[in-house]
Design an enzyme around this catalytic site. Structure first.
Site, PDB file in Angstrom:
ATOM      1  N   ILE A 161      43.903  27.934 -44.644  1.00  0.00           N
ATOM      2  CA  ILE A 161      44.494  26.660 -45.027  1.00  0.00           C
ATOM      3  C   ILE A 161      45.160  26.073 -43.790  1.00  0.00           C
ATOM      4  O   ILE A 161      45.469  26.794 -42.834  1.00  0.00           O
ATOM      5  CB  ILE A 161      45.500  26.792 -46.192  1.00  0.00           C
ATOM      6  CG1 ILE A 161      46.611  27.788 -45.866  1.00  0.00           C
ATOM      7  CG2 ILE A 161      44.793  27.177 -47.472  1.00  0.00           C
ATOM      8  CD1 ILE A 161      47.663  27.907 -46.970  1.00  0.00           C
ATOM      9  N   ASP A 162      45.370  24.772 -43.811  1.00  0.00           N
ATOM     10  CA  ASP A 162      45.894  24.076 -42.639  1.00  0.00           C
ATOM     11  C   ASP A 162      47.257  24.614 -42.212  1.00  0.00           C
ATOM     12  O   ASP A 162      48.024  25.130 -43.020  1.00  0.00           O
ATOM     13  CB  ASP A 162      46.048  22.592 -42.939  1.00  0.00           C
ATOM     14  CG  ASP A 162      44.727  21.867 -43.102  1.00  0.00           C
ATOM     15  OD1 ASP A 162      43.687  22.459 -42.800  1.00  0.00           O
ATOM     16  OD2 ASP A 162      44.766  20.699 -43.535  1.00  0.00           O
ATOM     17  N   LYS A 163      47.543  24.403 -40.958  1.00  0.00           N
ATOM     18  CA  LYS A 163      48.833  24.802 -40.392  1.00  0.00           C
ATOM     19  C   LYS A 163      50.001  24.270 -41.214  1.00  0.00           C
ATOM     20  O   LYS A 163      50.955  24.994 -41.490  1.00  0.00           O
ATOM     21  CB  LYS A 163      48.926  24.298 -38.951  1.00  0.00           C
ATOM     22  CG  LYS A 163      50.280  24.488 -38.284  1.00  0.00           C
ATOM     23  CD  LYS A 163      50.264  23.880 -36.893  1.00  0.00           C
ATOM     24  CE  LYS A 163      51.632  23.975 -36.234  1.00  0.00           C
ATOM     25  NZ  LYS A 163      51.630  23.364 -34.880  1.00  0.00           N
ATOM     26  N   SER A 191      44.492  24.603 -38.714  1.00  0.00           N
ATOM     27  CA  SER A 191      43.415  25.404 -39.285  1.00  0.00           C
ATOM     28  C   SER A 191      42.733  24.696 -40.434  1.00  0.00           C
ATOM     29  O   SER A 191      43.277  23.832 -41.073  1.00  0.00           O
ATOM     30  CB  SER A 191      43.974  26.737 -39.782  1.00  0.00           C
ATOM     31  OG  SER A 191      44.656  27.393 -38.764  1.00  0.00           O
TER      32      SER A 191
END
Length: 355
Positions: free
Chosen positions: A161-163, A16
């Site tokens: 926010i990113d995985k 993400s």
């Protein structure tokens, strides 16, 4: 049809982004005739229906000059329109699931959630279950059994926010809160501070990175920087050095904008990729020798923190209904902390000059 500068799809991979759920943003041309906004937008959407678009507008997913409008609103030259992904035609169905959620704060309007590494924020290709949105949908369904499947809160996510990034997320529990929070993200007034372990030492104690971020021209699943601004979107990252650890540095990043993989791409751009970031070149020895003992040390660090070393530590914003300033802090997770401590011991043992 919108140009790529006007329309930016969500990332194609499952990692993400740090962007809010903005899908289209533009200013109405001076010569545009005054017509209904639903009619104006449907001609610019690929594969959408007017009924679905109208539902999105009524739910508050289209802002004109940062204000919610109705479907019969007539656009005017100079209007600034922001359209969020909830109005897009390809939404993935959200299946409520009972999942362990680390909720740090909650009231009638918002939820502050701590997201662990490895948890995807929203359903998408390859990740239809087990996401933050699946868990929050189930959680809110227990509070409000009357909620229908269509009302469950994809709109509640105003940023991501990113995985494999840990840290804080704010989610909206109702449409008014969603719109007002989204406006703060759009206006860049939200305080977001990240802690990152990056490769290399810095000449200066602080600095600012200004470089457009957009999808890589050849590898469409990753992002790239475009310093001249001919492609992508404006992105600004402020950083300061917290601790110098020889071949790596612990830094704080403050986001002025929120683009997909912004910190990771910007740090690679200035020659300091995030430690163990396999997407942007941090998963190999970037600084230091290649002797066996050092190589083994770095590989042991990678094993302790098997992801890019990035943590969303601070989140601050104006409460959408009370108007009070809210500020939340979160602790550095154990995997990152263990690697930081390991580098401290290594630097101390080697007697390296890190001043």
């Amino acid at each position: 049809m919108l140009s790529e500068k006007e329309w930016e799809n969500e990332p194609e991979d499952d990692d993400s982004s740090e962007s809010r759920y903005e899908r289209m943003a533009f200013t109405v041309d001076k010569g545009q005739e005054s017509i209904r906004i639903d009619k104006f937008l449907i001609n610019r959407m690929e594969g959408g229906t007017r009924n679905k678009l109208q539902q999105g507008i009524e739910k508050g997913f289209v802002l004109v000059n940062n204000q919610v409008v109705k479907s019969n609103y007539k656009i005017r030259p100079g209007d600034h329109i922001i359209m969020y992904s909830d109005t897009a035609p390809e939404l993935t169905e959200v299946i409520p699931e009972q999942l362990p959620l680390d909720i740090r704060y909650e009231d009638d309007d918002i939820i502050i959630l701590y997201k662990p590494a490895g948890m995807v924020v929203h359903p998408g290709s390859g990740n239809y279950t087990g996401t933050v949105v699946n868990g929050i949908s189930w959680y809110l369904k227990q509070q409000q059994p009357h909620l229908s499947e269509s009302e469950l809160p994809r709109f509640g996510l105003v940023h991501r926010i990113d995985k494999n990034t840990t840290g804080l997320l704010v989610l909206a529990k109702n449409e008014i809160a969603s719109v007002r929070l989204a406006s703060q993200f759009a206006e860049h007034t939200v305080q977001r501070r990240y802690i990152a372990l990056v490769w290399g030492d810095f000449t200066d104690d602080s600095g600012t990175i200004v470089a457009h971020v957009g999808r890589h021209q050849r590898h469409r699943k990753i992002m790239d920087t475009f310093p001249e601004g001919e492609y992508g979107k404006e992105a600004i990252t402020h950083y300061r050095v917290l601790e110098r650890l020889g071949y790596v540095s612990l830094i704080e990043c403050r986001l002025e904008t929120g683009r997909t993989h912004q910190i990771r791409v910007h740090m690679k751009y200035i020659g300091h990729p995030l430690f163990n970031d396999e997407t942007y070149g941090g998963d190999k020895i970037v600084k230091g020798t290649v002797f066996t003992k050092y190589k083994q040390f770095v590989e042991n660090c990678f094993a302790l923190c098997p992801r890019h070393a990035l943590h969303a530590k601070t989140l601050g914003f104006i409460h959408p209904t009370s108007g009070k300033q809210m500020l939340f802090e979160s602790e550095i997770p154990a995997d990152m902390q263990s690697v930081i401590e390991k580098w401290r011991r290594y630097v101390g043992a080697k007697g390296m000059n890190v001043e």
